[in-house]
Design an enzyme around this catalytic site. Structure first.
Site, PDB file in Angstrom:
ATOM      1  CG  HIS A   1     -10.908   6.138   5.925  1.00  0.00           C
ATOM      2  ND1 HIS A   1     -10.788   5.165   4.953  1.00  0.00           N
ATOM      3  CD2 HIS A   1      -9.858   6.949   5.774  1.00  0.00           C
ATOM      4  CE1 HIS A   1      -9.705   5.391   4.246  1.00  0.00           C
ATOM      5  NE2 HIS A   1      -9.112   6.461   4.719  1.00  0.00           N
TER       6      HIS A   1
ATOM      7  CG  ASP B   1       0.460  -0.579  -0.819  1.00  0.00           C
ATOM      8  OD1 ASP B   1       0.663  -0.283   0.370  1.00  0.00           O
ATOM      9  OD2 ASP B   1       0.312   0.277  -1.722  1.00  0.00           O
ATOM     10  CG  MET B   2      -2.433  -8.171   0.157  1.00  0.00           C
ATOM     11  SD  MET B   2      -1.066  -9.208  -0.445  1.00  0.00           S
ATOM     12  CE  MET B   2      -0.281  -9.679   1.098  1.00  0.00           C
TER      13      MET B   2
ATOM     14  NE  ARG C   1      -0.796   0.369   5.121  1.00  0.00           N
ATOM     15  CZ  ARG C   1      -0.273   0.588   3.911  1.00  0.00           C
ATOM     16  NH1 ARG C   1      -0.707  -0.092   2.848  1.00  0.00           N
ATOM     17  NH2 ARG C   1       0.691   1.465   3.751  1.00  0.00           N
TER      18      ARG C   1
END
Ligand code: FDA
Length: 305
Positions: free
Chosen positions: A225, A132-133, A182
């Protein structure tokens, strides 16, 4: 809205509020919308249900900015246990983790060694690990460590945040490495010197990076989303002859379940980020900050009891 977001993000490391919210008897029930549970068994249960609906998952054992080596060791043990569990149960899932949970703040090579240990074990079973970042003090450190381990292990990918000005260059560099990226908008409090302050600019940059990744990237993950961005991604892929098997959408557990399932029905790959564990407070605060309506829902649930 801008100030509410900033305030909530600033409160995400406030120890007094953390204690109050975490000890409140109703918090656990309310946070369940975003957090799969406190134990691996609960998370496995959630992932099994998602798999049943055609969604894959990525486990996140909640924790960040650890200050004790024992906590980082405990997280490593948990990630190794997740890998074993994926193999034993056959569930469709991989892992997402934060480097500050593995001791990125410690001096020396502690974090790199822990990460390599997990990647080595993951490579034996062909498991993928996503780093993750986190906030901008960690961007360069995370990318440097990523590049270091990527030279030995190809089963690892990283995250780019569309709100950072630097992300276009980072995306190009990661594309030329062949690394899996991502793409997300970015969830932390960042100053205008390094990040777009206006949401419309973040969205525009997101679209620009999405197109680069779809055209030249290695199995990119479009993590959002936002229905408008999702629609643009679908039509860009269609218009450029990019098959839906060459990328995946990603969403967070408990957010826009309707959209998650709709995309699966339309034939897209969708992976859900499934966080679990006791250290849910900062993750939960970031979810509140993303949508003011969540704050009202949370407060009214606490007040109603
Ligand atoms: P946006 O905020 O514009 O929201 C679009 C719509 O989605 C809203 O209108 C609402 O309907 C819904 N929505 C969004 N957030 C919601 C919420 N909290 N509650 C209810 N509804 C909500 N960030 C980061 O900095 N580093 C990382 O490594 C990651 N990793 C990551 C993985 C995955 C799988 C996802 C989906 C996201 C992340 N993020 C992240 C978080 C990301 O940066 C961003 O903060 C959130 O995804 C919210 O932005 P959206 O793209 O959804 O758009």
């Amino acid at each position: 809205m801008f100030f509410l977001r900033k305030t909530l993000l600033a409160l995400s490391d406030n120890v007094h509020l953390k204690r109050f919210i975490m000890l409140h008897p109703l918090s656990r029930r309310v946070t369940r919308r975003f957090i799969a549970g406190e134990t691996l068994d609960e998370a496995v249960h959630a992932v099994t249900k998602l798999n049943g609906n055609g969604l894959t998952a990525t486990f996140d054992y909640l924790g960040e900015n650890v200050i004790r080596k024992e906590d980082a060791e405990e997280a490593v043990a948990m990630y190794l246990q997740i890998l074993e569990t994926i193999e034993k149960t056959g569930i469709q899932a991989n892992i997402s983790m934060k480097l500050t949970e593995l001791g990125l703040d410690f001096k020396g090579t502690f974090c790199a060694e822990k990460l390599e240990l997990i990647l080595k074990r993951a490579s034996l079973g062909n498991h993928f690990i996503r780093i993750d970042m986190e906030g901008s003090p960690y961007t360069e450190k995370t990318l440097t460590l990523f590049r270091q381990v990527y030279s030995h292990y190809k089963n690892v990918g990283v995250v780019v945040q569309a709100y950072l000005y630097r992300s276009e260059k980072d995306t190009e560099d990661l594309i030329s490495l062949g690394a899996r990226v991502r793409l997300c908008k970015g969830a932390y409090n960042e100053p205008p010197q390094i990040a777009f302050p206006k949401k419309s600019d973040v969205d525009e940059n997101y679209l620009r990076l999405m197109k680069k990744l779809l055209l030249q990237g290695n199995y990119p993950a479009i993590a959002t989303h936002d229905p408008k961005i999702i629609d643009e991604t679908k039509s860009f892929a269609r218009n450029n002859g990019i098959d839906s098997s060459r990328f995946e959408f990603q969403m967070l557990y408990g957010i826009r379940r309707d959209l998650q399932e709709l995309l699966v029905k339309q034939g897209y790959r969708v992976r859900i980020y499934v966080p679990y564990g006791k250290e849910w407070y900062p993750y939960f605060m970031r979810r509140l900050a993303e949508r003011p309506a969540n704050v009202l829902f949370f407060l009214s649930s606490l007040l109603k009891g």
